[in-house]
Each structure stands twice: as C-alpha cells, then as structure tokens.
Design an enzyme around this catalytic site. Sequence first.
Site, PDB file in Angstrom:
ATOM      1  CB  SER A 205      21.625 -47.192 -20.239  1.00  0.00           C
ATOM      2  OG  SER A 205      22.720 -46.306 -20.028  1.00  0.00           O
TER       3      SER A 205
ATOM      4  CB  SER B 291      23.095 -43.668 -21.735  1.00  0.00           C
ATOM      5  OG  SER B 291      22.996 -44.812 -22.534  1.00  0.00           O
TER       6      SER B 291
ATOM      7  CE  LYS C 158      23.461 -45.706 -16.481  1.00  0.00           C
ATOM      8  NZ  LYS C 158      23.788 -45.170 -17.819  1.00  0.00           N
TER       9      LYS C 158
END
Lengths: 61, 462
Positions: free
Chosen positions: B156, B180, B81
Amino acid sequence: MDPIAVRLLRARGIEVPVGDHQEVEDHWQSLLAGRQGVDEAMLGDFDIPLVFPAQGHDRDA
Amino acid sequence: MTRELTDHSIAELSSLIRSRTVSPVELTDAVLERIDRHDDTLRAYISVYREEAAARAKEAEQEITAGRWRGPLHGIPLGIKDNLYVAGRVTTMGSTIHRDFVPEDTATVVSRLTDAGAVVLGKLNLHEYALGGTTDNRVFGTCRNPWRLDRSPGGSSGGSAVSVATGLALGALGSDTSGSIRVPASLCGIVGLKPTYGRVSKYGCFPEAWTLDHVGPMTRTVTDAAILLDAISGFDPRDPASVDLPPTTTVGGLSADCTGVVLGVDEKYFFHNVDPEIEAVVRAAIAGLERAGAVVRPVEVRGLRHGDHALTVIDTAEASTVHHANLRDRPQDFADDVRLLLECGELPSAVEYLQAQQLRRRLRQEMQRVFDEVDLLVAPMVPVPTPTIGGSGAGVFSVVTPASLLGLPSLSVPCGLVDGMPVGLQIIGPALADQRVLDTGRAVEELGLLGSAGPTAHLDRE
C-alpha cells in the site's frame, strides 16, 4: 451458492452487495481449506502440539 | 543542477549540507520543483506542504550556518505516507471517509524526523486505508510505477516508493502489515525496511491490523534506510507494542562485509512458484553474496505454508474490527476492493483467530530453531512480474508472510532487472537483528547488480 458466509455477515449487521457474494463465498471456502490445513498441522507438521497438551487432550491420549 | 541534486543519496547530501556546499533551501526547492513537474503523472502525493517545507528548510539552513547541525537528516526533504498523523493537517488514509480528518496529535515517527531536522514535504498516496497492494486510489489518483507508467508501483505504500524512486523525496516513511513497504520497494527499485515489530513506534499510524503493523523507511540506499531507522526507532510509551530499547545505532556500524554470514534458503516455501527470470536474478544475487564470502545453506521452516492462512485470518479480522462500524453503516464509502476485504474479515470465528495466533507462536519457535542454524534467510521479494495497472496482481504478496506474521526484520534491496523492471532480494533476520539485515543489504549493493539503471531518465525527457 452456499449462503452461509452472507448469512454470517448479515447476523453482524452487514449487508453484502450481490456483486460481492461470489468473492465472499470464495474467501469462505479458502478459510475452510485453511482451517482444515491447520487442524492437520496440529498433528502432522510439528513436533509438538500447537497448544501445550492438557491431560487427556494431547495427541497420544 | 536540479536533477543532479535530487539524484544524490541522503548520506551524500547530508555531508554536502553539513559542509554548507548545498543549502537545505536549494535542495528543498529542487525537490518541490520535481514534484511540480512529475506528480500529475505519478500521483505520489496526496498533499504537499509547500510553504511549511520551505520555512523548515530555511530554519535548517540558519541553524546549520549558526553551527547547530542536528545530524544526518538535518535539512533533508522527506515524504510521509498519509496514514501517519500530523497534528492540524488533514490525514486522509487515502479514503473518502477520512478525507477531511484532522488529527490532534502527531505520529511519534514524524515527530522524531522533525526533531532530527528533516523537512517534511507532504503526505504520500496509498491504497485506501493501506488495505491493498496497488495504490490505484479512486479518490487521490492512480499512482504509477516510474519504470513503466502502465505498471503498478505496488502498495500500500506506493506513493512512498514512487516518490523516492523519482527524487520527489529523498526518503520516505511507509507502513507494512503484510508487505506494504517491501513490495512497492521491490517493484519500484528502491530499498524498503520493515524493522522488527515494536522497534519503531506506531503511535499515530492509523491501524490496519495492530498485531502486525510496522512503520519503516523507504530509501534509495541501504545506508539511507539505516539513517532513517536510527532516527525513528526507540521505545515509545504511547505504543503498547513498543520494545523497551533505545534507538538503533545501525548506520555507524554498517558493513558490507558478509564474510562468514550464513544465509538460509528455504526452497520449498520461497522458491516453489517463482517466475523463472526473476528466480535467475535472485539466485544470481545469492551466488554473488556467496562469492563475497557468505555461506549459503538450505533450510526448511516447517509448517510455514500454514502461516499464510494465519496471516490472512489475523490481518483481515483485525482490519475488520477497526472498520466494523463504518462497514455496517456506510459501506458505500469504501472502495469496492476494500469493502470486499473487510467483509471477508468478518468471517473468521473467534476459535479461528485464536488458532491463528497459536500457530503464529508455534511458527515463531520454529523460526528460532532455524535461526540457530543460519544468520539470515534470503528469498525473492516479489516472485512474479510487475503487474499492469488494473491487473490482478496475483502472487505479488505470496512470500511476505514469514516476516510479517512473526514481526521479523525484513529488507527488500534491488538486485537486478527483468524486462526492464526492478527485482528485489528479500533478506529476513531474527528479531532485533535489523543491523545484520542492513549489513547484508549493503553487501548486495556492493555487487552492483542494478548497474546504473534507474527510473528517472524517461521522466526527465518528458
């Protein structure tokens, strides 16, 4: 619209765009509701207070 | 051949690589080829380290050939990420403000993966600063759910979930402050683990809310999640919240036997507003675990409803602390939804924040009482249907609070389909019971509730 939330932010140097006013206000109202819920929880939902009671400040005083 | 390779789990590929049946170079090439083929549509990646990944794969191949196999991640291509720092490489946080930011240091979790021999493929798309649940990123593109391209992958860590679901990475790292990792894992039909708070270092992970932030694995199988957890966990003196324990050793002891495991179901909190079809799928999974030997028991975690307020106050106030100066000086450089969230985070008073922390401690005690009665809690992960891109997403995050606020290990594992979209079962354990959570996730996998369904078939027909 209650302008408290926008005034609070302005005091911190943050200008809230007009387009955000309503949602900021909605969040402010939800915070107030949550705050009330927590105040009630201190007496209602729990067996012990959220804070170890100081003398004269516990719920039975 | 390409699709066959990228359809394997990390555990399977690891054996094939170790036995030199599959080469890390061949595998990395296959994954890079899939990225080339599909990422214009999916927008899972922000940057792809094509040359570096090829070089690392070659290096892994040479080491393994020379008899220096490092472990189950050696030669395995993974995604990261893009809120995790890699020294000397742009790390954007999915934002305009940090679009050209180059950190000087590497996140501990990334270093641990590369030490384990993993091949880092690149950086994955996310909701700006991880402050939202759609991964509809205005700078780096709208990430799409591969099960239906008009649906949101969640966020996210949307890029992480999509890359894993589609074979654009064999596994990925995400971060989870208030859902997330687990929510996009659920929406994309993969496994997502938020480990116990402090079990995995968050040094080098750009903060969202530092008392709530977690880094964790996102994979296709529970075994793969255990492999990644074992590689990235363990004490890190550079993270003040790090728990002083050695790395986990979950994969060796992983067991799908749930005989006698006591599963608690809190109807009042977790099942009060669930889509009926999703509820049926989740209850069927719980019933399946019961048939497999688990004991299901109703419980009530008192006061849990107030946890949502505490999480909102703590999460938004800490996030606004992180971004205060930029919110004041260059608000136009945030996405509209992120700016609004940060404005809201400026509102709680100090009393409110501290009261939220007190409430958090009290709920932790209450949860410990419940975990004296049951081993784990089971619940829906996302109680509403997968939102369309641009939709409101209301309710998607409505049951993430307990594990987020209390730092408890929590796994989302696929347990069925509704309207052709995956549904996740949430498994929550007491602090440091990551092994037990993973074991029960394996038991869910053994039920075979997802069948052979997968998101990639229609992509590969394109």
